[in-house]
Every structure is written in C-alpha cells, then in structure tokens.
Design an enzyme around this catalytic site. Sequence first.
Site, PDB file in Angstrom:
ATOM      1  N   GLU A 113       0.822  -1.201   0.000  1.00 31.11           N
ATOM      2  CA  GLU A 113       0.000   0.000   0.000  1.00 31.11           C
ATOM      3  C   GLU A 113       0.858   1.253   0.000  1.00 31.11           C
ATOM      4  OE1 GLU A 113      -3.987  -1.201   2.354  1.00 31.11           O
ATOM      5  OE2 GLU A 113      -2.163  -1.285   3.521  1.00 31.11           O
ATOM      6  N   CYS A 133       6.672  -7.015   6.740  1.00 35.56           N
ATOM      7  CA  CYS A 133       7.786  -6.462   7.512  1.00 35.56           C
ATOM      8  C   CYS A 133       8.254  -7.531   8.487  1.00 35.56           C
ATOM      9  CB  CYS A 133       7.327  -5.221   8.284  1.00 35.56           C
ATOM     10  SG  CYS A 133       8.673  -4.393   9.177  1.00 35.56           S
ATOM     11  N   CYS A 137       7.014  -5.457  15.404  1.00 36.32           N
ATOM     12  CA  CYS A 137       6.561  -4.543  16.464  1.00 36.32           C
ATOM     13  C   CYS A 137       5.087  -4.879  16.773  1.00 36.32           C
ATOM     14  CB  CYS A 137       6.700  -3.086  16.013  1.00 36.32           C
ATOM     15  SG  CYS A 137       8.402  -2.671  15.550  1.00 36.32           S
ATOM     16  N   CYS A 140       1.932  -2.715  15.544  1.00 34.07           N
ATOM     17  CA  CYS A 140       1.844  -2.323  14.137  1.00 34.07           C
ATOM     18  C   CYS A 140       1.224  -3.451  13.324  1.00 34.07           C
ATOM     19  CB  CYS A 140       3.241  -2.001  13.609  1.00 34.07           C
ATOM     20  SG  CYS A 140       3.275  -1.645  11.842  1.00 34.07           S
ATOM     21  N   CYS A 364      -0.553   5.434  10.209  1.00 29.63           N
ATOM     22  CA  CYS A 364       0.646   4.740  10.663  1.00 29.63           C
ATOM     23  C   CYS A 364       0.280   3.416  11.328  1.00 29.63           C
ATOM     24  CB  CYS A 364       1.395   5.559  11.703  1.00 29.63           C
ATOM     25  SG  CYS A 364       1.846   7.171  11.134  1.00 29.63           S
TER      26      CYS A 364
END
Length: 383
Positions: A113, A133, A137, A140, A364
């Site tokens: 995205e 990723c 974390c 996220c 975010c």
Amino acid sequence: MTSLPLIPVDPDAPGARRAAMPPQHLADLDLAGRKDLVTKLGEASFRARQISTHYFGRLVRDPALMTDLPTSSRERLADQLLPRLLTPVRELACDDGATRKALWRLHDGSLVESVLMGYPDRVTVCISSQAGCGMACPFCATGQAGLTRNLSTAEIVDQAVYLAGVAASGKVAGSPPRLSHVVFMGMGEPLANYNRVVTAIRRLVAPAPEGLGLSQRHITVSTVGLVPAIHRLASEDLSVTLALSLHAPDDELRDELVPVNQRWKVCEVLDAAWAYAARTGRRVSIEYAMIKDVNDQPWRADLLGRLLAGKLAHVNLIPLNPTPGSRWDASPKPVEREFVRRLRDAGVSTTVRDTRGREIDGACGQLAAAEDSGTDPAGEMTA
Ligand code: SAH
C-alpha cells in the site's frame, strides 16, 4: 516479556529463500543504464531519454500514451523498460479526497500500500519498501504478518510516480498539484532493504528525466533503528531526513515494543541518530506512538526529555492508531498534553502528528494490505 527474533530477517542473505523479484524496469536503472539497454535492443540511444521524460517528467506510465515513439519500437521498449509492476486493486479516499490510500498487487501476488496526503502547502506520499515487515513490532499491523519480500527499486519508485500523477491530475483538492515530499513510512523496514531503498532515493531526487527531481530534504526514511545501516546511510552523499521509531526511552519497554531493541539498545540507536545528525546537519525526527498506560507515563516523558535535551532532534508523538486484535489504546488527550509539556519543558521540540487516513486504515501502523479488510465508505474502485 516475549522473546522475539534478535536478528532482523534478511531475505537477501546467502542461503535465504530468494523471493521472486519483479522484471527490471527503467526506474531500476540510471539514465546511462537505460541508454545501454535501449542500444542493446537495437534502438537509438535518445529513446532512453524520451521514454524517461514521459515517465519521470510527465508522469505518464502507460506506453500506449507515448505516441511520439514509433509503434514498432514502442512495444519492444515498453516490454523491456516499462513492465507493469503495480496493479491497482483498490483506491480509498477520505478527508474529502485529501488522503488517498492505494492498494497494489505486485507481479507475484504480494500486496502493498501507499498513501497520498494533500496539505495546503505540500503533497506527501507515504510509500512501502517491503511486502510485509520482519520487525515484529506488536502494535503495528504490518508487523503481524511477517516479511514476504523486499520491493525492487522500481516497485518503490513507481508508487511515488503513480501518486505524483494522481496529484498532478488535480484530484487532491486544495493542495498544490506537484508531489513535494516522500516518506518511507509505509509497509516494511526501509533500512532492511538498504541498497534498493538508497537507489530509489537517488531516482526520487535526480532531476528529470533521470528521476523525479524532489529535494533530498523532503525525503524521510523511517527506521526501527538498524544501527549499522544508520551509520551507512550517514556516509552516503545524501541528506535525507532520518526518522527513528523510538516509542520508549528505556530498554525494558523498548525490547518489547520494538523487538530489534534486543539487538541494538536505546543508547546505541540514539548515538547512531546523533552521528547521522552531525554528519548531515539534519534534525532527526523521533517517532513515539502514545500508548495508554504503556509508554505514556510522566516519568518516561522526563527520561525521554533527558535523553534528547540539547540534541538535534524533534519529537513526533503519534496517537496510537487502532489495529485489528490489538490490546492497546491511544493515550487520553490530557495524558498526551502532559507528555508534550514535560518534553517542551526539557527544551525538546515536540509536536503531535495529525494522523491522516484512520477511516481507511491508511494511518501509521494500519497498513496490512488485506484485500478484503474493512468496508469502503468513501472509496472508489479504480482497478
Ligand atoms: N519500519 C519503519 C517504517 C514504518 S513507519 C519504522 O518502523 O520506522 C511507520 C511509523 O508508524 C513508525 O514510526 C511506526 O512505529 C509507527 N506505527 C506503527 N504502528 C502504529 C500504530 N498502530 N499507531 C501509531 N503509529 C504506529
């Protein structure tokens, strides 16, 4: 506390399963490389500049519109220089069209995205550097699914070129038509895909027709804090802005929130950030998601203030955005205000980020690229 992987996953490491990279595209090459390729195809070398002017200068990505190329050459050049890298799956808009999220399918089916944000004085795109990723974390959304693969240089650049074209078409009402800022704050850890990201930055800043002609200062690379890569970035002849996702001023909590902290501690990552600031003269942006009762205590504000006082740093507090299944909430506003006050009292410049795109999961930490996620109140299909 959970024990999470200590060493970032590197899909390029020897022995790692090589994920399917896309075909080469003109944005992977500098102008000289494009000329070489065009000549090898038996075409006149000036065609490289011509096709580059379409792509970077006029933001035309569709070879059919490059009518000044003879039809016979056009197909051959398009095959070799402009393979389709991003297929739009969905485009969602909110904030009266000033924020738009694009979901792409890559050649191997991976989804990524990008987000376009229009402001009165600038237009910013937030782009992805990896599919998924590997940094894990826990707050996220991207981190939850793990890493699929690195994006190629051209897959990174093409997101910016496509969205620069959207901005140029005037779709972002109330904003200038020209893309001015790029932030590597989409999916992925940019410094874990180092070479391709740095090459992508070189394309973004090279003047047209070699590149998109953006100012280095208007490019921000955001990282969890891969210390050797921060030092390496400092030694490139680039002065892009570094954003460091800190999220906690103490190792005990940061080990959990940003697992790579188990490898490089708060003091090491801050030292690397100060070395970057010293080398480039650029103020480092310290990212800190405000998570209720987790990292928002007054003592943590004071500790953060002591770590940052007198340094070339600016704190960006990000109200935590909701992610599916998360056990955490954003800090209440009074707690956030007290945190800001304490940092400012310590002499640290601090702002709270305006988080765009929450309604479209474009803010975010919300970029998870599930094709069927959520509904589409304000969006439209463009595929
Ligand atoms: N991997 C890089 C690039 C991603 S940037 C990095 O971590 O810096 C995305 C930014 O949004 C990072 O600062 C990240 O920590 C932050 N973020 C992630 N999830 C979030 C959430 N749920 N709410 C607010 N910010 C979040």
